[in-house]
Design an enzyme around this catalytic site. Structure first.
Site, PDB file in Angstrom:
ATOM      1  N   HIS A   1      83.687  19.596  78.005  1.00  0.00           N
ATOM      2  CA  HIS A   1      83.638  18.235  78.362  1.00  0.00           C
ATOM      3  C   HIS A   1      82.763  17.574  77.838  1.00  0.00           C
ATOM      4  O   HIS A   1      82.657  16.454  77.352  1.00  0.00           O
ATOM      5  CB  HIS A   1      83.677  18.242  80.034  1.00  0.00           C
TER       6      HIS A   1
ATOM      7  N   ARG B   1     100.558  19.999  66.028  1.00  0.00           N
ATOM      8  CA  ARG B   1     100.912  21.206  65.807  1.00  0.00           C
ATOM      9  C   ARG B   1     100.873  21.946  67.386  1.00  0.00           C
ATOM     10  O   ARG B   1      99.925  22.001  67.857  1.00  0.00           O
ATOM     11  CB  ARG B   1     100.015  22.144  65.133  1.00  0.00           C
TER      12      ARG B   1
ATOM     13  N   ARG C   1     105.841  18.656  66.184  1.00  0.00           N
ATOM     14  CA  ARG C   1     106.300  19.827  65.537  1.00  0.00           C
ATOM     15  C   ARG C   1     106.756  20.984  66.531  1.00  0.00           C
ATOM     16  O   ARG C   1     105.837  21.701  67.345  1.00  0.00           O
ATOM     17  CB  ARG C   1     105.550  20.269  64.295  1.00  0.00           C
TER      18      ARG C   1
ATOM     19  N   GLU D   1     108.815  21.534  53.352  1.00  0.00           N
ATOM     20  CA  GLU D   1     107.783  22.320  52.800  1.00  0.00           C
ATOM     21  C   GLU D   1     108.204  23.499  52.120  1.00  0.00           C
ATOM     22  O   GLU D   1     107.300  24.288  51.714  1.00  0.00           O
ATOM     23  CB  GLU D   1     106.784  22.511  54.064  1.00  0.00           C
TER      24      GLU D   1
ATOM     25  N   ASN E   1     100.889  21.860  52.205  1.00  0.00           N
ATOM     26  CA  ASN E   1      99.951  23.103  52.184  1.00  0.00           C
ATOM     27  C   ASN E   1     101.204  24.103  51.915  1.00  0.00           C
ATOM     28  O   ASN E   1     100.943  24.944  50.827  1.00  0.00           O
ATOM     29  CB  ASN E   1      99.544  23.424  53.569  1.00  0.00           C
ATOM     30  N   ASP E   2     102.160  24.050  52.398  1.00  0.00           N
ATOM     31  CA  ASP E   2     103.121  25.239  52.142  1.00  0.00           C
ATOM     32  C   ASP E   2     103.993  24.836  51.000  1.00  0.00           C
ATOM     33  O   ASP E   2     104.519  25.539  50.159  1.00  0.00           O
ATOM     34  CB  ASP E   2     104.144  25.401  53.364  1.00  0.00           C
TER      35      ASP E   2
ATOM     36  N   ARG F   1      98.761  30.857  49.905  1.00  0.00           N
ATOM     37  CA  ARG F   1      97.619  30.143  50.220  1.00  0.00           C
ATOM     38  C   ARG F   1      96.446  30.573  51.036  1.00  0.00           C
ATOM     39  O   ARG F   1      95.443  30.053  51.288  1.00  0.00           O
ATOM     40  CB  ARG F   1      98.165  28.675  51.221  1.00  0.00           C
TER      41      ARG F   1
ATOM     42  N   CYS G   1     101.930  15.332  55.634  1.00  0.00           N
ATOM     43  CA  CYS G   1     100.933  15.670  56.743  1.00  0.00           C
ATOM     44  C   CYS G   1     100.130  16.707  56.236  1.00  0.00           C
ATOM     45  O   CYS G   1      99.435  17.455  56.799  1.00  0.00           O
ATOM     46  CB  CYS G   1     101.765  16.103  57.967  1.00  0.00           C
TER      47      CYS G   1
END
Ligand code: PEP
Ligand code: MG
Length: 574
Positions: free
Chosen positions: A189, A297, A333, A430, A453-454, A464, A501
């Site tokens: 917190h 995600r 996603r 992707e 990325n992919d 990667r 993204c």
């Protein structure tokens, strides 16, 4: 003393330079006080508990704008802990047995903490920190210390073993440049409050922090998670200029947050949303002025457990994230595990090429019930909100048709008042086949979000995660840019929006190229939102389109970088 760098966990971004101020440990040892009489100890404890309740009531009624409803719920729970009848009974027994108020209260709190920490339920275990916090608050009153802690005499970096929510909220923001703690994690917190207050923080530095002397000069970097003790002149100078840069960017962030979606110089709107993987990220995204969540995600909901979460649990966590996002579109996603990412709650077969194996939507098709549960939870969590659902690793048309069917079926089971106010269904682009088929997939979808990325790793056949080849998986490679261009063109032709993204969206060099190719949404890590918003406003969309066209004709990512760098230099303000 030579410069020394201590490493911890990044908790709240920003750079601070200044002297160390050790957080006061102001509670007198319980054993140090002799007992006068049982009645006197009872009276003292009651007075201290009443004073603690009065503090909390004052805090609850203060209207402090740093406090959200969730924070208020925490302090409300603290008040209930002070007044907990079982705790009171236990403490009373100890006092009646001749213990001092301090000793009786401490042992009551320790027993309470021990019970909570032994429980199987993670939420209840986390409550132990609240009980400790309440314990200290009452002890502080018992010791006669002022209710409000001492504050640093000059702007300083607060160093503590740990900070409770009460400690953090008590710190005077004008005199605290940042804080560093031995314990705690980025989602504790105190870390969440630090991010909301815009105070740089590093947590989890361990015992090494205990050796840093009061008044020592330090540099705290909340994004890197480091504390540099006794920096040399050059290091301190460099840190001061990074702090200046950060303060300027923070100023721009506040402006951008007010201004909403950025526009190019010729008034083309390009949304800058955030990629998030936790509630803390979502809070940070909102604080950074993100125009919504472009990629949630959901893997974090499933990690480190033996069984998949049920629909109610998923709904509860997702609802909090959607609430934190503050009204923009939230794109969730569906679960993207499998292959390289383990999933202990499902049977898993060894695969020779996990990145080419059963991951993302392929795994969901193999275990449809798990996906159905997730989609139902996402829809319920988004009642009345703007929702996007997207599927990872799509490679074929039939996958898209199937996925849409799952969402339509789940949505049809909900009463209209329990549905999202807006529902869009899309895919991550992707896999190269999805990019090549974009014009065939677009009629089935409401949006495309390109996962560079992919997409880069599959396009260049470069894993990667393999350091020997990862640099080849370059999102700025013209081969990848060509695919992005195809997807954006197909999306625009069919009237659906196209975003990016992957990490490429947070690279300032990529911003003009993506805009030039027709991308109209960039989803980036929350920290990068202000910088990318600012970059959007620097470009003209026509100029960006011609730059992108030149980039597509080049032969390597480095050539593309050079092209953009030359052009940014020419524009004068890059
Ligand atoms: C991507 O592949 O670009 C992406 C955003 O997804 P992830 O990094 O989670 O695979
Ligand atoms: Mg991906």
């Amino acid at each position: 003393m030579a410069e020394q760098t201590l490493r911890g966990l990044p908790a709240s971004p920003g750079v601070a330079v200044g002297p160390v101020w050790p957080f006061p440990v102001d509670v007198r040892s319980p054993a140090a006080r002799p007992v006068e009489s049982v009645d006197e100890e009872r009276r003292r404890l009651r007075a201290a508990s009443d004073a603690a309740v009065a503090d909390l009531e004052e805090l609850l009624a203060s209207g402090d704008e740093r406090l959200t409803d969730d924070d208020l719920a925490i302090f409300e729970a603290h008040r209930m802990i002070v007044e907990d009848p079982e705790l009171a009974q236990r403490v009373e027994r100890e006092i009646a047995g001749g213990e001092s108020a301090e000793a009786a209260w401490t042992s009551g709190i320790e027993a309470y903490v021990e019970i909570l920490e032994s429980l199987d339920n993670e939420t209840l275990r986390a409550r132990a920190a609240d009980v400790r916090d309440v314990g200290r608050r009452v002890l502080r009153h018992l010791s006669g210390a002022p209710a409000r802690l001492d504050q640093p005499g000059e702007p300083s970096i607060v160093v503590a073993e740990d900070l409770t929510p009460s400690d953090t909220i008590d710190l005077d923001p004008d005199r605290v440049l940042g804080f560093a703690t031995q314990r705690g994690g980025p989602t504790s917190h105190a870390s969440i409050l630090a991010r909301r207050m815009g105070v740089p923080a590093v947590v989890g530095l361990g015992k090494q922090l205990g050796g840093v002397a009061a008044g020592a000069q330090v540099i705290l970097d909340g994004a890197e998670g480091t504390l540099v003790v006794a920096p040399d002149v050059a290091t301190a100078e460099a840190a001061r200029s990074r702090r200046e840069h950060w303060l300027r960017a923070r100023g721009a962030a506040a402006e951008m947050a007010r201004a909403g979606t950025p526009r190019t110089r010729d008034e083309v709107a390009v949304e800058v949303a955030a990629n998030v993987g936790s509630l803390a990220d979502a809070e940070q995204a909102a604080a950074s002025g993100a125009d919504g969540i472009g990629l949630l995600r959901t893997e974090f909901l499933y990690m480190g457990r033996d069984t998949a979460p049920d629909e109610d649990e998923l709904t509860g966590v997702l609802r909090r994230i959607i609430d934190a996002a503050g009204g923009g579109l939230v794109v969730v996603r569906t679960l993207d595990v499998g292959g390289d990412k383990p999933h202990p709650f499902l049977p898993m077969t060894e695969e020779a090429n996990p990145f080419l194996g059963v991951r993302g939507i392929r795994l969901s098709r193999a275990h449809p019930t798990m996906l159905e549960t997730q989609v139902a939870a996402v829809l319920r969590a988004a009642a009345g909100a703007r929702l996007g659902i997207m599927f990872p690793m799509v490679a074929t048309v039939d996958e898209v048709v199937w996925a849409r069917g799952v969402v339509d079926e789940a949505a049809s089971r909900l009463a209209p008042e329990h549905r999202p106010s807006e529902l869009q269904v899309g895919i991550m682009v992707e896999v190269p086949s999805a990019a090549l088929l974009a014009d065939r997939l677009a009629p089935e979808m409401d949006f495309f979000s390109i996962g560079t990325n992919d997409l880069a790793q599959y396009t260049l056949a470069a894993d990667r995660t393999n350091p020997a080849v990862a640099a080849m998986a370059d999102g700025l490679h013209p081969a990848v840019l060509r695919l992005i261009g195809m997807v954006a063109a197909a999306g625009n032709r069919h009237g659906i929006w196209v975003g990016v993204c992957g990490e490429l969206a947070a690279d300032v060099a990529a911003v003009p190229l993506l805009i030039g190719l027709g991308v109209r949404e960039l989803s980036v890590n929350p920290i990068s939102v202000p910088e990318i918003k600012l970059e959007v406003t620097r470009w003209d969309s026509e100029e960006a389109a011609s730059l992108a066209e030149q980039a597509l004709a080049l032969g390597s990512g480095d050539e593309v970088r050079e092209l953009v760098a030359g052009h940014r230099g020419e524009s004068g303000d890059g």
